[in-house]
Write a protein that holds these residues in place. Structure first.
Motif, mmCIF file in Angstrom:
data_model
loop_
_atom_site.group_PDB
_atom_site.id
_atom_site.type_symbol
_atom_site.label_atom_id
_atom_site.label_comp_id
_atom_site.label_asym_id
_atom_site.label_seq_id
_atom_site.Cartn_x
_atom_site.Cartn_y
_atom_site.Cartn_z
ATOM 1 N N ILE A 36 2.073 4.594 11.846
ATOM 2 C CA ILE A 36 2.487 4.989 13.534
ATOM 3 C C ILE A 36 1.846 6.710 12.964
ATOM 4 O O ILE A 36 1.505 7.172 14.449
ATOM 5 N N ALA A 37 2.589 7.249 12.344
ATOM 6 C CA ALA A 37 1.565 8.505 12.711
ATOM 7 C C ALA A 37 0.927 8.947 13.408
ATOM 8 O O ALA A 37 -0.017 9.728 13.469
ATOM 9 N N SER A 38 -0.311 8.558 12.474
ATOM 10 C CA SER A 38 -1.838 8.397 12.610
ATOM 11 C C SER A 38 -2.139 8.212 14.285
ATOM 12 O O SER A 38 -2.778 8.628 14.648
ATOM 13 N N ALA A 39 -1.441 6.753 14.498
ATOM 14 C CA ALA A 39 -1.516 6.488 15.914
ATOM 15 C C ALA A 39 -1.085 7.252 17.261
ATOM 16 O O ALA A 39 -1.442 7.360 18.335
ATOM 17 N N VAL A 40 0.545 8.074 16.357
ATOM 18 C CA VAL A 40 1.188 9.176 17.586
ATOM 19 C C VAL A 40 0.164 10.484 17.642
ATOM 20 O O VAL A 40 -0.406 11.095 18.523
ATOM 21 N N MET A 82 -8.137 15.482 13.974
ATOM 22 C CA MET A 82 -7.904 14.995 12.680
ATOM 23 C C MET A 82 -7.101 14.673 12.064
ATOM 24 O O MET A 82 -7.093 14.061 10.695
ATOM 25 N N ALA A 83 -5.501 15.492 12.142
ATOM 26 C CA ALA A 83 -4.278 14.901 11.370
ATOM 27 C C ALA A 83 -4.352 13.588 11.377
ATOM 28 O O ALA A 83 -3.808 12.754 10.505
ATOM 29 N N GLY A 84 -4.658 13.032 12.567
ATOM 30 C CA GLY A 84 -4.530 11.524 12.558
ATOM 31 C C GLY A 84 -5.368 11.137 11.705
ATOM 32 O O GLY A 84 -5.103 9.473 11.119
ATOM 33 N N TRP A 85 -6.656 11.371 11.309
ATOM 34 C CA TRP A 85 -7.101 10.845 10.368
ATOM 35 C C TRP A 85 -7.442 11.078 8.897
ATOM 36 O O TRP A 85 -6.931 10.391 8.055
ATOM 37 N N VAL A 86 -6.307 12.455 8.382
ATOM 38 C CA VAL A 86 -5.849 12.173 7.577
ATOM 39 C C VAL A 86 -4.402 11.382 7.352
ATOM 40 O O VAL A 86 -4.287 10.615 5.997
ATOM 41 N N CYS A 87 -3.591 10.497 7.992
ATOM 42 C CA CYS A 87 -2.581 9.814 8.170
ATOM 43 C C CYS A 87 -2.919 8.332 8.190
ATOM 44 O O CYS A 87 -2.985 8.149 7.512
ATOM 45 N N LEU A 88 -4.112 8.111 8.158
ATOM 46 C CA LEU A 88 -4.845 7.100 7.967
ATOM 47 C C LEU A 88 -4.991 6.725 6.997
ATOM 48 O O LEU A 88 -5.355 5.834 6.052
ATOM 49 N N ILE A 89 -5.943 8.046 6.003
ATOM 50 C CA ILE A 89 -6.138 8.154 4.847
ATOM 51 C C ILE A 89 -5.290 7.959 3.942
ATOM 52 O O ILE A 89 -4.897 7.217 2.986
ATOM 53 N N ILE A 90 -3.909 8.810 4.023
ATOM 54 C CA ILE A 90 -3.151 8.835 3.732
ATOM 55 C C ILE A 90 -2.389 6.978 3.384
ATOM 56 O O ILE A 90 -2.030 6.728 1.956
ATOM 57 N N ALA A 91 -2.070 6.537 4.459
ATOM 58 C CA ALA A 91 -2.316 5.507 4.649
ATOM 59 C C ALA A 91 -2.573 4.784 3.652
ATOM 60 O O ALA A 91 -1.705 2.615 2.818
ATOM 61 N N ALA A 92 -4.430 4.605 3.848
ATOM 62 C CA ALA A 92 -5.022 3.854 3.209
ATOM 63 C C ALA A 92 -4.494 4.245 1.202
ATOM 64 O O ALA A 92 -4.343 2.507 0.710
ATOM 65 N N PHE A 93 -4.153 5.447 0.688
ATOM 66 C CA PHE A 93 -3.812 5.506 -0.236
ATOM 67 C C PHE A 93 -2.368 4.870 -0.646
ATOM 68 O O PHE A 93 -2.502 4.903 -2.177
ATOM 69 N N LYS A 94 -1.700 4.508 0.426
ATOM 70 C CA LYS A 94 -0.423 4.064 0.052
ATOM 71 C C LYS A 94 0.051 3.035 0.282
ATOM 72 O O LYS A 94 1.037 2.826 0.990
ATOM 73 N N ARG A 95 -0.870 2.181 0.185
ATOM 74 C CA ARG A 95 -0.768 0.295 0.448
ATOM 75 C C ARG A 95 0.465 -0.098 -0.409
ATOM 76 O O ARG A 95 1.082 -0.085 -1.549
#
Length: 122
Positions: A64-68, A104-117
């Motif tokens: 959600i953070a990434s999308a926003v 850039m922050a959105g991409w970082v959030c997406l990376i975090i989402a992938a690690f926090k599966r």
């Protein structure tokens, strides 16, 4: 929905830039406008990818953070470039990098989402 809307308006802006602005703005203005369109389309696709990834058990709050951040990035980055070209609103110049930071922050959030599966329940 946000991804599809951003893609639709990005295509519309691209068509307008290619056909409606050529006689009105400078070649540099067209280049700046096209940069806005390009980043809008890329991040529209990223929004669609976030929606798809939501079905794969990635951490919802980070998605959600990434999308926003992608939506805010489109509005600030692409929107400021459109305003600079269409309305000569030079006051928007400082807004553009803030939109880039949102991307850039959105991409970082997406990376975090992938690690926090989220682990699958068995």
């Amino acid at each position: 929905m946000a991804g599809a809307l951003a893609a639709l308006t990005g295509v519309m802006a691209g068509a307008f830039g290619a056909h409606g602005l050529r006689q009105i703005v400078s070649p540099r203005g067209l280049e700046v406008f096209q940069t806005g369109v390009t980043y809008q389309i890329y991040h529209a696709l990223a929004l669609l990818a976030v929606a798809v990834l939501a079905g794969f058990g990635l951490a919802r709050r980070w998605l959600i953070a990434s999308a926003v951040l992608f939506v805010v990035g489109i509005l600030l980055f692409s929107g400021s470039l459109y305003g600079l070209v269409l309305m000569d609103l030079t006051v928007l110049g400082p807004v553009t990098p803030v939109g880039g930071l949102c991307f850039m922050a959105g991409w970082v959030c997406l990376i975090i989402a992938a690690f926090k599966r989220i682990p699958e329940s068995g």
